[in-house]
Design a protein around this motif. Structure first.
Motif, short mmCIF file in Angstrom:
data_model
loop_
_atom_site.label_atom_id
_atom_site.label_comp_id
_atom_site.label_asym_id
_atom_site.label_seq_id
_atom_site.Cartn_x
_atom_site.Cartn_y
_atom_site.Cartn_z
N VAL A 191 0.70 -1.28 -0.04
CA VAL A 191 -0.07 -0.17 0.07
C VAL A 191 0.86 1.16 -0.05
O VAL A 191 1.47 1.42 0.98
CB VAL A 191 -0.90 -0.07 1.12
N LEU A 192 0.78 2.09 -1.10
CA LEU A 192 1.48 3.27 -1.21
C LEU A 192 0.69 4.52 -0.63
O LEU A 192 0.87 5.23 -0.39
CB LEU A 192 2.28 3.45 -2.85
N ASN A 193 -0.69 4.18 -1.23
CA ASN A 193 -1.61 5.19 -1.01
C ASN A 193 -3.14 4.60 -1.20
O ASN A 193 -3.05 3.49 -1.60
CB ASN A 193 -1.48 6.47 -1.77
N ALA A 194 -4.05 4.89 -0.92
CA ALA A 194 -5.55 4.44 -0.99
C ALA A 194 -5.89 4.23 -2.52
O ALA A 194 -6.23 3.13 -2.69
CB ALA A 194 -6.41 5.20 -0.26
N PRO A 195 -5.76 5.31 -3.38
CA PRO A 195 -6.19 5.07 -4.91
C PRO A 195 -5.53 3.56 -5.40
O PRO A 195 -6.09 2.89 -6.07
CB PRO A 195 -5.88 6.20 -5.42
N GLN A 196 -4.18 3.75 -5.20
CA GLN A 196 -3.25 2.54 -5.81
C GLN A 196 -3.71 1.35 -5.09
O GLN A 196 -3.93 0.09 -5.81
CB GLN A 196 -1.86 2.76 -5.66
N ALA A 197 -3.98 1.30 -3.85
CA ALA A 197 -4.30 0.02 -3.17
C ALA A 197 -5.52 -0.53 -3.53
O ALA A 197 -5.80 -1.65 -3.79
CB ALA A 197 -4.28 0.14 -1.73
N LEU A 198 -6.56 0.17 -3.35
CA LEU A 198 -7.80 0.03 -4.14
C LEU A 198 -7.92 -0.65 -5.49
O LEU A 198 -8.55 -1.27 -5.71
CB LEU A 198 -8.93 1.05 -3.90
N ALA A 199 -7.21 0.12 -6.65
CA ALA A 199 -7.16 -0.43 -7.73
C ALA A 199 -6.46 -1.82 -7.98
O ALA A 199 -7.13 -2.66 -8.41
CB ALA A 199 -6.35 0.62 -8.49
N GLU A 200 -5.53 -2.10 -7.18
CA GLU A 200 -4.91 -3.62 -7.06
C GLU A 200 -5.74 -4.58 -6.39
O GLU A 200 -5.91 -5.58 -6.89
CB GLU A 200 -3.34 -3.26 -6.42
N LEU A 201 -6.53 -4.05 -5.44
CA LEU A 201 -7.44 -4.96 -4.92
C LEU A 201 -8.60 -5.49 -5.67
O LEU A 201 -8.89 -6.55 -5.72
CB LEU A 201 -7.93 -4.35 -3.23
N GLU A 202 -9.10 -4.25 -6.29
CA GLU A 202 -10.03 -4.69 -7.14
C GLU A 202 -9.67 -5.53 -8.36
O GLU A 202 -10.56 -6.45 -8.67
CB GLU A 202 -10.71 -3.04 -7.70
N ALA A 203 -8.57 -5.03 -8.99
CA ALA A 203 -7.99 -6.22 -10.13
C ALA A 203 -7.84 -7.61 -9.43
O ALA A 203 -8.20 -8.57 -10.43
CB ALA A 203 -6.72 -5.74 -10.52
#
Length: 210
Positions: A191-203
């Motif tokens: 997790v670097l930031n919320a948008p990046q983490a959420l995008a990867e978790l969604e993917a």
């Protein structure tokens, strides 16, 4: 495909303490990253590790951290570092946790400090009850005497959730804590930031989390 999502707390569901560390160092005229470097040196047995396993009290932690940081170039009292840990909740990450919980099991593995130590440095509590209640199982280092990246703490979580490691996604803001999970077969997200983490978790999960 996936059975569970396992989360770190600080730096994942809350903002990173690293930002507060940097501000503190600048304000005090300390060498850049002295706090992070002290935390990283001998990271399995240093003052921070012992405190998170509840092996030392706050006075001993204060002294040990000061000695360790001084050896790296500048003395920082351990007691002064503790208030810097209190990040702000990231509402978008909490919302994602709620959405994940509707279809998958959820766990939290957190390296934390003894409750009495937290209370002695701040009127705030590091954990927000409503958020912690969203998890099916929580493992706190200070309560069990183990801390990440000890592989046993991850094994305890999958056993408690009754899942296969290969069916888990694990999120943490520290690479050293992701390695054991990855070696067990978990899909890991740094997790670097919320948008990046959420995008990867969604993917990874195929879930809509925003």
């Amino acid at each position: 495909m996936f059975e569970a999502v396992i989360w770190d707390f600080g730096g994942v569901l809350t903002s990173s303490p690293f930002e507060a560390f940097a501000r503190f160092e600048t304000e005090r005229g300390l060498p850049a990253d002295i706090i992070r470097r002290t935390n990283a040196a001998n990271h399995l047995e240093n003052a921070w590790a012992k405190f998170e396993r509840a092996e030392v009290d706050i006075e001993a932690f204060d002294r040990l951290f000061a000695a360790e940081s001084l050896a790296l170039g500048a003395e920082v009292r351990g007691r002064d570092v503790l208030p810097l840990l209190f990040g702000d909740l990231r509402p978008e990450m909490v919302e994602a946790l709620k959405r994940v919980k509707t279809t998958l099991k959820t766990g939290c593995i957190t390296n934390n400090l003894p409750a009495n130590a937290i209370g002695s440095v701040s009127g705030r509590t590091l954990y927000v009850g409503e958020v912690m209640a969203l998890f099916d199982h929580v493992i706190e280092s200070a309560k069990i005497g183990l801390r990440k990246p000890d592989p046993r703490i991850y094994q305890m979580m999958v056993a408690a959730l009754g899942v296969n490691p290969k069916g888990c996604v694990y999120l943490d803001d520290l690479g050293v804590n992701l390695k054991p999970a990855r070696e067990m077969g978990m899909t890991t997200i740094k997790v670097l930031n919320a948008p990046q983490a959420l995008a990867e978790l969604e993917a990874a999960t195929g879930l809509s989390l925003r």
